[in-house]
Design a protein around this motif. Sequence first.
Motif, mmCIF file in Angstrom:
data_model
loop_
_atom_site.group_PDB
_atom_site.id
_atom_site.type_symbol
_atom_site.label_atom_id
_atom_site.label_comp_id
_atom_site.label_asym_id
_atom_site.label_seq_id
_atom_site.Cartn_x
_atom_site.Cartn_y
_atom_site.Cartn_z
ATOM 1 N N ASP A 1 8.740 21.940 59.482
ATOM 2 C CA ASP A 1 9.312 23.209 60.822
ATOM 3 C C ASP A 1 10.230 22.053 62.042
ATOM 4 O O ASP A 1 11.355 22.152 62.087
ATOM 5 C CB ASP A 1 8.497 22.851 61.462
ATOM 6 N N TYR A 2 9.492 20.708 62.246
ATOM 7 C CA TYR A 2 10.865 20.398 63.108
ATOM 8 C C TYR A 2 11.044 19.379 62.306
ATOM 9 O O TYR A 2 12.856 19.314 62.803
ATOM 10 C CB TYR A 2 9.369 19.090 63.695
ATOM 11 N N ALA A 3 11.733 19.002 61.148
ATOM 12 C CA ALA A 3 12.843 18.606 60.371
ATOM 13 C C ALA A 3 13.919 19.966 60.714
ATOM 14 O O ALA A 3 14.780 19.615 60.920
ATOM 15 C CB ALA A 3 12.485 17.898 59.176
ATOM 16 N N ALA A 4 13.069 20.934 60.148
ATOM 17 C CA ALA A 4 14.340 21.777 59.640
ATOM 18 C C ALA A 4 14.619 22.601 61.464
ATOM 19 O O ALA A 4 16.113 22.511 61.679
ATOM 20 C CB ALA A 4 14.043 23.631 59.551
ATOM 21 N N ILE A 5 14.357 22.496 62.434
ATOM 22 C CA ILE A 5 15.115 22.656 63.591
ATOM 23 C C ILE A 5 15.656 21.484 64.445
ATOM 24 O O ILE A 5 16.628 22.079 64.813
ATOM 25 C CB ILE A 5 13.676 23.259 65.003
ATOM 26 N N MET A 6 15.327 20.758 63.840
ATOM 27 C CA MET A 6 16.498 19.099 63.745
ATOM 28 C C MET A 6 18.077 19.215 63.631
ATOM 29 O O MET A 6 18.514 19.099 63.775
ATOM 30 C CB MET A 6 15.517 17.936 63.952
ATOM 31 N N GLY A 7 17.231 19.501 62.063
ATOM 32 C CA GLY A 7 18.664 19.044 61.116
ATOM 33 C C GLY A 7 18.272 18.103 60.647
ATOM 34 O O GLY A 7 18.125 16.621 61.741
ATOM 35 N N PRO A 8 19.226 17.922 59.688
ATOM 36 C CA PRO A 8 19.328 15.842 59.234
ATOM 37 C C PRO A 8 19.917 15.233 59.838
ATOM 38 O O PRO A 8 19.326 14.268 59.798
ATOM 39 C CB PRO A 8 20.759 16.464 57.531
ATOM 40 N N GLU A 9 20.961 15.373 60.471
ATOM 41 C CA GLU A 9 20.693 14.281 61.758
ATOM 42 C C GLU A 9 19.926 13.792 62.713
ATOM 43 O O GLU A 9 19.746 12.926 62.730
ATOM 44 C CB GLU A 9 22.118 14.570 62.119
ATOM 45 N N ARG A 10 19.405 13.773 63.416
ATOM 46 C CA ARG A 10 18.325 14.346 63.977
ATOM 47 C C ARG A 10 17.069 13.750 63.733
ATOM 48 O O ARG A 10 16.035 13.151 64.267
ATOM 49 C CB ARG A 10 18.550 15.182 65.325
ATOM 50 N N ALA A 11 16.764 14.403 62.666
ATOM 51 C CA ALA A 11 14.916 14.508 62.308
ATOM 52 C C ALA A 11 15.132 12.859 61.747
ATOM 53 O O ALA A 11 13.473 13.495 62.170
ATOM 54 C CB ALA A 11 14.746 15.081 60.402
ATOM 55 N N PRO A 12 15.824 11.789 61.736
ATOM 56 C CA PRO A 12 15.352 11.057 61.528
ATOM 57 C C PRO A 12 14.257 10.489 62.807
ATOM 58 O O PRO A 12 13.903 9.403 62.300
ATOM 59 C CB PRO A 12 16.391 9.659 60.848
ATOM 60 N N ALA B 1 2.295 17.320 55.286
ATOM 61 C CA ALA B 1 1.766 17.663 54.436
ATOM 62 C C ALA B 1 1.980 18.290 53.162
ATOM 63 O O ALA B 1 1.341 18.244 52.215
ATOM 64 C CB ALA B 1 0.336 18.955 55.780
ATOM 65 N N SER B 2 3.067 19.161 53.778
ATOM 66 C CA SER B 2 3.500 19.299 51.985
ATOM 67 C C SER B 2 4.368 17.719 51.362
ATOM 68 O O SER B 2 4.542 18.006 50.344
ATOM 69 C CB SER B 2 5.410 20.102 52.301
ATOM 70 N N GLY B 3 4.236 16.997 51.801
ATOM 71 C CA GLY B 3 5.122 16.366 50.428
ATOM 72 C C GLY B 3 6.425 15.296 50.978
ATOM 73 O O GLY B 3 6.440 13.911 50.809
ATOM 74 N N ALA B 4 6.830 16.169 52.144
ATOM 75 C CA ALA B 4 8.267 15.739 52.729
ATOM 76 C C ALA B 4 8.211 14.407 53.219
ATOM 77 O O ALA B 4 7.371 14.657 54.218
ATOM 78 C CB ALA B 4 9.068 17.104 52.978
ATOM 79 N N VAL B 5 8.910 13.226 52.943
ATOM 80 C CA VAL B 5 8.672 12.346 53.727
ATOM 81 C C VAL B 5 9.992 12.921 55.117
ATOM 82 O O VAL B 5 11.086 12.961 55.410
ATOM 83 C CB VAL B 5 9.642 10.972 53.080
ATOM 84 N N VAL B 6 9.482 12.297 56.345
ATOM 85 C CA VAL B 6 10.689 12.460 57.839
ATOM 86 C C VAL B 6 10.742 11.356 57.930
ATOM 87 O O VAL B 6 9.769 10.307 58.804
ATOM 88 C CB VAL B 6 10.281 13.942 58.927
ATOM 89 N N GLY B 7 11.240 10.731 58.506
ATOM 90 C CA GLY B 7 12.524 9.714 58.987
ATOM 91 C C GLY B 7 11.884 8.552 58.604
ATOM 92 O O GLY B 7 10.771 7.656 58.903
ATOM 93 N N PRO B 8 11.731 8.227 56.486
ATOM 94 C CA PRO B 8 12.016 6.784 56.042
ATOM 95 C C PRO B 8 11.716 5.727 56.453
ATOM 96 O O PRO B 8 10.540 4.809 56.631
ATOM 97 C CB PRO B 8 11.890 7.045 54.902
ATOM 98 N N LYS B 9 12.427 5.850 57.594
ATOM 99 C CA LYS B 9 12.780 4.393 58.175
ATOM 100 C C LYS B 9 11.852 4.177 59.078
ATOM 101 O O LYS B 9 12.444 2.564 59.616
ATOM 102 C CB LYS B 9 14.593 4.136 58.116
ATOM 103 N N GLU B 10 11.249 5.058 60.047
ATOM 104 C CA GLU B 10 10.415 4.904 60.747
ATOM 105 C C GLU B 10 8.869 4.071 60.245
ATOM 106 O O GLU B 10 8.080 4.082 61.726
ATOM 107 C CB GLU B 10 10.111 5.948 61.645
ATOM 108 N N ALA B 11 8.430 3.870 59.405
ATOM 109 C CA ALA B 11 6.907 3.709 58.375
ATOM 110 C C ALA B 11 6.804 2.597 59.288
ATOM 111 O O ALA B 11 8.165 0.884 59.044
ATOM 112 C CB ALA B 11 7.172 3.922 56.815
#
Length: 524
Positions: free
Chosen positions: A394-405, A446-456
């Motif tokens: 949900d957070y990634a969707a409401i931020m959009g691809p530029e801000r999600a990372p 939880a769905s398996g989607a990776v959010v901001g992989p460079k922040e690992a």
Amino acid sequence: MLSARITNARIVTMDPARPTARELGIWQGRIVGLDDDVAGLAARRVVDLGGATVLPGFIDSHVHLIWAGLKAQAPSVAPSRRVDDILAAVADAVAARPAGGWVTLGGYDQRALDRELTARELDAVSAGRKVYLGHVSGHACLVNTAILNLLPPHIAATAPHGFLAEDDMGAVLRLRPPHTLAELADAVAHSARVCRSEGITGCAEAGIGSELFAHSPIEGAAFQLAQESGRLPLRVRLMVAADALRPVDAAAQDATERAFGLGLRTGFGDGALSIGALKVFTDGGMMARTAALTEPYAGSDTKGQLQADRQSLLETIVEGHRAGWQLAVHAIGDRAVDVALDALEAAQRVHPRPAARHRVEHAGLVRPDQLPRFAALGVTAVVQPSFLRYFGDDYAAIMGPERAPWLYRGRGFLDHGVRLVGSSDRPVADGAPLRAVQFMVERASASGAVVGPKEALSVEEALRAYTTDAAYACHWEDSAGSLTPGKRADLVVLGDDPYAVDPSRIGGIEVVDTYVEGVAASGS
């Protein structure tokens, strides 16, 4: 004679001077030595752990024990996706409550519903009661007409369907009868037991006295009651909400215009219960769409909201800094982060306190240009990794691809030299530290989607966020956070080694036992 000697263990101390050990000695609640320092010494108890992994006890630097305990005992509408299911749950709760009284349910989340739920529909199942549905974020609620009719007209007029957020929600909570101290102490005790079972030996309660939660005007006493009755099985640092301060006529040179109690502030107290930071809210939350952004939420024209005008927030933060508080500034959206950093910078300019250890709580959306400002100001970022594990899609969707990372960063903070601390904000999200550590390493929802992989992060870095760096944020680094001789014997025994297992298994590692000052939760 030692109080206890732990043997045959893989002890990860989180102390770079002595990273690992096999034995650990305890005397009067403190660690007195490792390996050869204690090997063979007589002890009242010798605990052979059979090769289990031992870490410093986890520290959750941002929790709501009262809210979590009350929520666990209250009826809930979660996880409902159909309005009809919520109405059925409300009808059941109403039937169990006296006529004319308040009926409170938790777990409301408008994002997942098949359609909008309104106050009028709640009226149909309220049977004359005042019905309050608490939002999962803690920043909003849905109420029926019986409650709307009690509100000032200017508030009720803005929410004809019954959905109220932030200050408007606070107006509702001020109408609700306060909980008794006994109820609140029971809630604290319940939540503290859950924390201890998850390996947590210390936590910071994020804002007693806040009008956003409004459990009781004397809720701080509930923690003291829980402690005095032997039901506080871990260490608690109490943040005081800024709106709980009251004007005082202190001497001008004391730089204190508003104070708590007798003028007590960060650092008062010792042992199990003490006063921590001053909590200042600058914005709301992403789930309620009230986190303050510089650009609108994706697919909408709303940018969230600040809790007050920028000048008022700046004055509150500067005043708290001048009065000697450590500040814990709630800032989720990037616009709120700007406000927090601007105010903290102004505070240090007018009254330098390099060792203030100010914190930004959540730091949910941090732009690249804001990272060096955190570092320059020496501000700690206290994040909630589990928010993205459970709400990341949900957070990634409401931020959009530029801000999600930019969401709930990890690597970005560390690479800029910013101290990073993990926490849960329980009960908003799952509070188990090991599941949060797993997310920090994997960055997978939880769905398996990776959010901001460079922040690992690495496992070591993630564990530090819940041990050594968390202890620093809570002013406990001299007594907790690492298994170093002289510090408290606060430790957690794990059923597997988080360094050795696949990262996908870290969250499922069993917490075998949790020791606080050398006393095991299991009693063994």
